[in-house]
Structures are given as C-alpha cells and as structure tokens.
Write a protein that holds these residues in place. Structure first.
Motif: not given
Ligand SMILES: *Cc1c(COP(=O)(O)O)cnc(C)c1O
Length: 458
Positions: A125-127, A159-160, A265, A267-268, A294
C-alpha cells in the motif's frame, strides 16, 4: 428474509461490527450507510439499486473504471495458476514481468541527464511504500559511510500515509498533530500553496521564496537530512494544492546541490492523474526514489512499489556478515494477483490510448474550474490534469475559510450524493477525481451536479 429486511440487516451489522477509517463513528451511527454491491465503468451501485457516479475513483485508485474486462480476466487467469507466493527468498512470474514493464515505462517517460530508476521494491500500500523509501534513504547514507543523516525534510500540508513513519513526514495538522509525541523529527519547508502563501507573497514576483526557505533549511542542516520527500506537483490530501511551474525542478536542484536524496511520492499523481504518466515528467526530473501505489492495479488490489536507482541499490550490496541487507518486507509483498492486475492495467493504457483520450476531458475540467471560480463562495478552483480541488470560502475578498466544524465540504458532498454523484471532500475543498476513462458526457453531468450543489449549499 425479504430483500428490504436483508438490506436493513446489513446496515445494522455494519454499525455493529465496522470501524470505518477517517470517520467519526458517532456520526456514522446516526446516518444511513451507503453499502455498495456492484460497480460498472465509472458507476457504483448501492444495495437498494441506486447508482452513483464514482467521483473519487474509489478513493483515487480506480483509473480505468470498474469491472474492466482485461483486468478481470488477468486476475482470473492468475487465480488458476497461483494467488500468492512469497517474495522472501522466492520470485514469481507476475512480479518479474511487472517490474520490467514499470522500469521501461518510467524510463521512457522520465528522460534526463541524471541516472535512471532501475530497481523495484514491492510492498502492498502507499504508506508502506513510503516507509520503505524513508528506511532505504536512511540506510543508504549509513552504507555510504556518512553518519548523522537521521532526519528528513518534508512540506507543510504534505500527506504520505498513515503509518508512523509516513505521519512523521506528514504536514496536515488535523490528521497528524495528535500523534506528535510518537514521531521522529523532520524539518518542514513551506507548502507551495500560492492561494494562501505562508510567506505572504505572490507568484511569480515571489521568485520562489518558498524554495529559498527550503534552501535555508538544507544549507544549515543537510548533514542531518537523508532525503527531501515531496508529492510532485500536487499536494493531494492537503487539499489538491498545485505547485507553480518550476517549483518541482527547483526542489530537485536543491537536493542535488545539498547532497540529499529526493523521494517523489507519486502515489496520488502517478499513472496518468496529472495528464502525463507521472507528475515528474512535467518538469523533466528524476527522483532518487519514487513511490507508486493507488492507480497501479487500476484500483483492483492493494499493491505498491518503491523504485530507486542503481546508485542506491548498489550501496546495499555486501558480504552477508556485513549486514547491509535491506531488512524490510511484508507478508503480501509482490502478490501475484495484484501484479497481474497491474500488468493488465498498463496494457490498457497502451491499447485504449488512455492518456491521449484524457487530454480533451482535462480541458473540460479546466474550463469548468474557470467557470466555478466566479461563484461567490469559491475562493479558488484549481486543477492539475484530472485532479481538481474547489476551495470554498466564507468570504471571497478576505479568503476567510468556513470553520472546520461547519462541514461545508461535506454539505456539498451530501447534496451531490443525493443527486447521484459520490464525492468526498477534504475539509472545505471539494475534490474531483473521477476515473480517467469517464465519458465526456458523464464528466459534464458530474460537474453540473457539483456546480448546483455548491450553489445550493453555500
Ligand atoms: C494515498 C496516499 C498515500 C498513502 O497510501 P495508502 O495506500 O492509503 O497507504 C501516500 N501518499 C500519497 C501522496 C497519497 O495520496
């Protein structure tokens, strides 16, 4: 039990057993929960048969829509072979195929003079991909014989993720402050939030004063800083805060100048959300470490990767007894089903020309943002590619926000929900993040509902 009784029963059981994330359960218990039973394309259906447009892509993950045939089939095929096998001491076919494709994709997207990204570390997962990045950066410097780099530099409004390491580099007070006694130290630079500039300047006259503040921190403290971690171009959960052009490149240059690693990061932002495959492409930079999750499986299964350079990877090579091993891994690291879904997701990008078709929809969204920004309680309507944030304000002149407790964003979201569009706000910011494959017609319909909801509520 009749259908209606059964639905009521499900609602009771939800309230009896489930603790929902980021949710005040006392309020949840007073409301009628929406329970989803089915999805198709960019729509989701509740147990009563009501369809909603999925305006948040099932929390930013679903990029090709629900029940996409190619992804469904890829998972089914993989199920008939094996659903999980560990990556600790073993490998499997989908992880290898996906890693090769990701590296090829990244290197065809991000072309610069710098060294390229070449190694894939899997997690789920992202975290966790952020935890991996932080630990990797920290240990890298140890192996290089440079001591004291025990800290990170992150941005306000960042937010990470929600694990403790990720929260340590987070900058959203409402989410993160309560945990502060548990967190490791991180330096904070200003958020590139031009609408509410911390330094009270305006772009471009400011000449990137926020970057100068970052440079001040690095100049004084780079001997303690292992890496700068940043969400490239868009601070997403912080409120879809779009950084001005040139900011990201500026951060890359500072990392190089002060000898700290750069963690992007994505992720988003990754997998097309900003209109290009990766946000870093917009400013032609390559980070030393990149986090992806994501959209990676098209929103089907949990999967994440932390991608890095040969330089970082090589620092961990050594004799067994030297203990240079990267001691990190999860039970579901490199899950074959998720990797098979991810490969299918990448196929679709090519076959359906997802990004090419996206461009004119981005234009629709951008034009709409320009229109709604004239509404009397819209302070700013901003977007980067196919992610938009509409910031509601009490007073447009003074930019006075609505009080958090007023839940203005939620009121708009509930109104939209009643009209068939599911959205989830971030405080006073209405977030618009539909699947990349939404039709232009559905997009326009969704924007109209949101527009009407803002007018009705504010
Ligand atoms: C959603 C998100 C995370 C965390 O991802 P999860 O899968 O929810 O743990 C980390 N960084 C960014 C930029 C995000 O948008």
């Amino acid at each position: 039990m009749g259908m209606l009784d059964e639905n009521r029963h499900l609602e009771e059981l939800d309230k009896k057993y489930i603790w929902h994330p980021f949710t005040q359960m006392k309020e949840w218990l007073d409301e009628k929960p929406i329970i989803i039973s089915e999805g198709r394309d960019c729509f989701i259906k509740d147990i009563y048969g009501k369809w909603y447009l999925d305006g948040v892509s099932s929390i930013w993950v679903n990029i090709h829509g629900h029940r996409k045939k190619e992804i469904d089939n890829a998972i089914k095929e993989q199920i008939d072979k094996i659903s999980h096998s560990t990556l600790l001491g073993l490998s499997n076919i989908p992880v290898i195929k996906l890693a090769e494709r990701l590296i090829a994709l990244i290197n065809s997207s991000l072309v610069t003079r710098h060294s390229s990204l070449s190694k894939v570390f899997y997690s789920d997962n992202g975290s966790t991909s952020v935890e991996v990045a932080l630990k990797m950066a920290f240990q890298y410097w140890k192996h290089k014989g440079i001591d004291g780099k025990h800290s990170f530099l992150s941005l306000r409004n960042a937010y990470h993720g929600d694990t403790i390491g990720a929260v340590s580099v987070g900058g959203i007070e409402i989410f993160h402050k309560v945990f502060s006694p548990l967190l490791f130290k991180s330096y904070n630079a200003p958020s590139p939030y031009c609408y509410r500039c911390e330094i009270k300047l305006s772009y471009p006259d400011c000449k990137f004063a926020c970057l100068k503040k970052m440079e001040d921190i690095l100049r004084e403290n780079s001997s303690e800083i292992a890496a700068v971690i940043i969400e490239p171009l868009v601070q997403a959960a912080g409120g879809i805060i779009v950084s001005p052009a040139g900011y990201l490149k500026g951060v890359r240059d500072l990392c190089t100048k002060y000898n700290v690693l750069m963690i992007a990061d994505e992720i988003a932002t990754g997998f097309g959300r900003t209109g290009k495959m990766f946000a870093c492409e917009h400013e032609n930079i390559i980070p030393d470490i990149m986090c992806l999750s994501k959209g990676i499986t098209g929103g089907y299964l949990p999967l994440a990767v932390t991608v890095t350079t040969e330089e970082v990877y090589n620092a961990f090579l050594g004799e067994f007894r030297e203990l240079k091993t990267f001691f990190h891994g999860h039970s579901y690291t490199g899950n074959p089903l998720a990797c098979a879904a991810a490969c299918a997701c990448l196929d679709i990008f090519e076959k359906d020309e997802t990004l090419k078709k996206l461009q004119s929809k981005i234009e629709v969204l951008e034009n709409w943002c320009n229109e709604v920004s004239s509404l009397s309680h819209v302070g700013e309507a901003r977007n980067k590619g196919f992610m938009a944030g509409i910031e509601l304000v009490r007073d447009k002149q003074t930019k006075e926000p609505y009080a958090w407790e007023e839940k203005m964003g939620w009121k708009v979201a509930y109104h939209a929900r009643d009209n068939g569009v599911f959205i989830r706000p971030l405080g006073n910011i209405i977030v618009i993040m539909p699947p990349l494959t939404i039709s232009k017609e559905n997009l326009k319909q969704m924007l109209k509902v949101i527009n009407d909801s803002i007018i009705a509520v504010t």
